[in-house]
Write a protein that holds these residues in place. Structure first.
Motif, short mmCIF file in Angstrom:
data_model
loop_
_atom_site.label_atom_id
_atom_site.label_comp_id
_atom_site.label_asym_id
_atom_site.label_seq_id
_atom_site.Cartn_x
_atom_site.Cartn_y
_atom_site.Cartn_z
N LYS A 369 0.81 -1.22 0.00
CA LYS A 369 0.00 0.00 0.00
C LYS A 369 0.84 1.27 0.00
O LYS A 369 0.37 2.31 -0.47
CB LYS A 369 -0.92 0.01 1.23
N SER A 370 2.04 1.21 0.53
CA SER A 370 2.82 2.42 0.72
C SER A 370 4.30 2.09 0.61
O SER A 370 4.72 0.96 0.85
CB SER A 370 2.54 3.02 2.10
N TRP A 371 5.09 3.09 0.26
CA TRP A 371 6.56 2.93 0.27
C TRP A 371 7.09 3.21 1.67
O TRP A 371 8.04 2.56 2.12
CB TRP A 371 7.20 3.87 -0.74
N GLY A 372 6.50 4.18 2.36
CA GLY A 372 6.87 4.43 3.75
C GLY A 372 6.03 3.60 4.69
O GLY A 372 5.04 2.97 4.30
N TYR A 373 6.40 3.62 5.97
CA TYR A 373 5.67 2.81 6.95
C TYR A 373 4.28 3.38 7.19
O TYR A 373 4.10 4.59 7.41
CB TYR A 373 6.44 2.78 8.28
N ILE A 374 3.28 2.52 7.14
CA ILE A 374 1.94 2.84 7.59
C ILE A 374 1.41 1.65 8.40
O ILE A 374 1.87 0.53 8.24
CB ILE A 374 0.96 3.15 6.43
N GLU A 375 0.47 1.92 9.25
CA GLU A 375 -0.15 0.85 10.01
C GLU A 375 -1.11 0.07 9.11
O GLU A 375 -1.66 0.60 8.15
CB GLU A 375 -0.89 1.42 11.22
N ASN A 376 -1.26 -1.19 9.41
CA ASN A 376 -2.20 -2.07 8.70
C ASN A 376 -1.87 -2.23 7.22
O ASN A 376 -2.77 -2.36 6.38
CB ASN A 376 -3.64 -1.56 8.87
N ASP A 377 -0.60 -2.22 6.89
CA ASP A 377 -0.18 -2.47 5.51
C ASP A 377 -0.24 -3.98 5.25
O ASP A 377 -0.36 -4.78 6.18
CB ASP A 377 1.23 -1.94 5.27
N ILE A 403 11.90 -1.01 1.70
CA ILE A 403 11.31 -1.21 3.01
C ILE A 403 10.97 0.14 3.61
O ILE A 403 11.55 1.16 3.25
CB ILE A 403 12.25 -1.98 3.97
N GLY A 404 10.01 0.15 4.53
CA GLY A 404 9.62 1.37 5.22
C GLY A 404 9.75 1.23 6.72
O GLY A 404 8.87 0.64 7.37
N PRO A 405 10.83 1.71 7.32
CA PRO A 405 10.98 1.64 8.78
C PRO A 405 9.97 2.54 9.50
O PRO A 405 9.45 3.50 8.93
CB PRO A 405 12.41 2.15 9.02
N ARG A 406 9.72 2.21 10.76
CA ARG A 406 8.90 3.08 11.59
C ARG A 406 9.66 4.37 11.88
O ARG A 406 10.87 4.45 11.72
CB ARG A 406 8.55 2.39 12.91
N SER A 407 8.94 5.36 12.39
CA SER A 407 9.58 6.65 12.66
C SER A 407 10.65 6.55 13.74
O SER A 407 11.58 7.35 13.77
CB SER A 407 8.52 7.68 13.07
N ILE A 411 12.54 -1.65 12.19
CA ILE A 411 12.02 -2.25 10.98
C ILE A 411 10.97 -3.28 11.38
O ILE A 411 11.24 -4.15 12.22
CB ILE A 411 13.14 -2.91 10.17
N PRO A 412 9.75 -3.19 10.83
CA PRO A 412 8.68 -4.13 11.22
C PRO A 412 9.11 -5.58 11.07
O PRO A 412 9.82 -5.94 10.13
CB PRO A 412 7.55 -3.79 10.25
N GLU A 413 8.69 -6.42 12.01
CA GLU A 413 9.10 -7.81 12.04
C GLU A 413 8.68 -8.55 10.77
O GLU A 413 9.42 -9.41 10.27
CB GLU A 413 8.53 -8.51 13.26
N GLN A 414 7.51 -8.23 10.23
CA GLN A 414 7.07 -8.89 8.99
C GLN A 414 8.04 -8.60 7.84
O GLN A 414 8.33 -9.47 7.03
CB GLN A 414 5.67 -8.41 8.62
N VAL A 415 8.52 -7.38 7.80
CA VAL A 415 9.47 -6.99 6.75
C VAL A 415 10.80 -7.69 6.97
O VAL A 415 11.42 -8.21 6.02
CB VAL A 415 9.65 -5.46 6.73
#
Length: 549
Positions: A369-377, A403-407, A411-415
């Motif tokens: 859905k996004s290149w940057g981190y968003i919730e519920n991707d 990948i899109g790290p959190r702020s 880095i999200p575990e799924q990624v």
């Protein structure tokens, strides 16, 4: 004379309403956040130029460096000279890289990395989310998210270690996205990650860690599109209209577009010479500060007002890379932006339908859905990434996976798991990927991918009859995209026909080095052991009786 009688209560009330309306209109007209969409592009641009003038001297010096470099190497700032460019061998060998979209837009974690623009588009989900979460755009604008971007858990060494385990050979963080906030220590702006938010040169730190891990380092600049990116903020009361923030928000011009699919130089948005030169200076600054092996540009560098400076940058960067290192740099461009021989074509979220003689690249994202981190991707599976990598490499290309790290810098575990699973596959089968070149055909089998940009979520359900081919020296690699249930792979392209090459040996990467096979008139029949040595695809190593004949 008769005296004037006192006004009636009704007249007094009407006067009060008129005075109140006049005062409100006057206050609104004088408000620095009042809409400015009706102002001329020239006037708007002058405000940005005035706000940025404190760095005029630094900008001028960088532009001089660009001009001087045009005389200090084999490349000149014209397309006849630049078409002699050839991508370096390390890049052709690398095959797999990591792209990183990370910035203040990761704070709201909503919508996409275009949150900075969409939060000012009245009625959009981002607009409504912003008001509900932070307040109205005239009271809390994009600039107010920057202090919330702290990157407190950013660990560049840990990032580099993960990327290496993933099998990547190069890393390309976004040094500046469309939002205008520099994710590096820029000497041309107050609005940088080194001066605000984390107060760290995150790009510089990552460059050091990536190179220490033995990987190549690049940068991505989306700066040119900042010329129009915050434009919707001019149509509503917002801080985009406030001159004191013009250095961050840029000119924020109206984006005038031709129909989708037409060449980029048919974009008619207002671009001043000052903006074109600022873009050139900022691009040169990235080269001088970080000596990147790759400079990735997003859409819009082919805009008519930019293209002359694009040629100047290419000559400057290529000559500088040869002066500072042992190989020429790589410029990734989209669509029609550059003469096709002068850089490396990049296809966003898509693939080609056949082998391209000139080297190329796909960039896509683990997230959908996004290149940057968003919730519920949602995220691509490791198998999808592996299959896509195989297909691209067989067609003479590289895969740059975002990948899109959190702020906060995690880095999200799924990624992480997707990257590690891809790395595990490459650890066994990388011989069929790295350092390879295309064969006479890229594939056989019934399943084809959808060619073109923005088809990366069109999943190809591969069958045991689907193969991709790569070569290295006198070795042919046959990569099967699905394991046959009967334990026999049949490669039709290697049938025993008049004039065909005779196969001398067949081995399985990660498995038995010598397999039984028969080369028949209907194809090469290979008897596979079970179970497969790795998840997803498998790779056969073939040698011929008379290699090179």
């Amino acid at each position: 004379m008769r005296g004037h009688s006192a006004p009636s209560p009704l007249i007094r009330r009407l006067r009060g309403v008129v005075f109140a309306l006049f005062a409100a209109c006057t206050a609104h007209a004088q408000s620095p956040t009042a809409p400015t969409v009706s102002e001329s592009p020239g006037e708007i641009d002058e405000l940005w130029q005035k706000a940025s003038s404190k760095y005029d001297a630094q900008r001028t010096e960088l532009l001089k460096d660009v001009e001087n470099a045009d005389r200090e190497g084999p490349y000149r700032a014209d397309w006849e000279s630049l078409k002699n460019y050839q991508a370096p061998e390390w890049y052709k060998d690398a095959k797999f890289g990591i792209f990183i979209h990370w910035g203040a837009y990761s704070v709201p974690a909503f919508g996409s990395e275009w949150y900075p623009r969409m939060m000012y588009v009245a009625g959009s989900p981002e607009y409504q989310h912003h008001i509900a979460t932070y307040g109205t755009q005239d009271k809390f604008g994009y600039k107010d998210l920057i202090p919330m971007f702290k990157a407190e858990h950013f660990d560049p060494a840990a990032w580099a270690e993960l990327f290496k385990k993933a099998g990547a050979k190069y890393v390309v963080p976004v040094a500046e996205h469309h939002d205008g906030f520099a994710m590096y220590d820029s000497g041309l702006s107050d609005w940088t990650v080194a001066k605000m938010g984390p107060h760290r040169d995150t790009t510089g730190e990552l460059a050091k860690a990536v190179r220490a891990a033995g990987l190549h380092f690049g940068v991505s600049s989306h700066r040119v599109e900042h010329n129009f990116f915050l434009g919707p903020g001019r149509a509503i009361p917002s801080d985009v209209n406030d001159p004191q923030y013009a250095m961050l928000y840029g000119p924020a011009h109206n984006w005038l577009m031709n129909p989708w699919g037409t060449p980029l130089n048919n974009d008619f948005t207002y671009v001043s010479s000052a903006w074109a030169n600022d873009w050139l200076a900022r691009s040169a600054e990235l080269v001088e500060k970080y000596h990147p092996d790759i400079v990735y540009f997003d859409w819009w560098i082919g805009q008519a007002a930019i293209r002359a400076n694009l040629a100047r940058f290419a000559a400057f960067y290529y000559n500088s890379s040869l002066k500072d290192g042992d190989h020429v740099g790589v410029i990734n461009f989209k669509d029609y932006a550059m003469q096709e021989h002068s850089g490396v074509l990049d296809l966003e979220r898509g693939q080609l339908g056949d082998i391209r003689p000139l080297y190329w690249q796909t960039d896509t994202s683990v997230s959908n859905k996004s290149w940057g981190y968003i919730e519920n991707d949602t995220f691509k599976s490791p198998q999808f990434v592996v299959d896509q990598l195989i297909d691209i490499v067989s067609k003479n290309g590289n895969l740059l996976m975002n990948i899109g790290p959190r702020s906060d810098g995690t880095i999200p575990e799924q990624v992480r798991q997707v990257l590690l699973d891809v790395g595990a596959w490459l650890n066994v089968n990388g011989e069929a990927i790295y350092d390879t070149r295309p064969w006479r055909a890229y594939s056989e089998g019934p399943t084809k991918v959808t060619a073109g940009s923005f088809h990366d979520t069109d999943v190809a359900n591969y069958k045991p009859e689907d193969f991709r081919f790569t070569t290295r020296g006198d070795v042919l690699y046959v990569i099967g995209l699905a394991w046959p249930a009967n334990g026999e792979a049949v490669v039709r392209s290697l049938a025993a026909t008049v004039g065909s090459e005779s196969v001398a040996s067949v081995g399985l990467l990660g498995g038995e080095p010598s397999l039984r096979f028969e080369q028949r008139v209907d194809g090469l029949h290979v008897h596979l052991p079970g179970p497969p040595p790795t998840k997803y695809a498998y790779a056969l190593r073939l040698k011929f009786q008379h290699p090179g004949r």
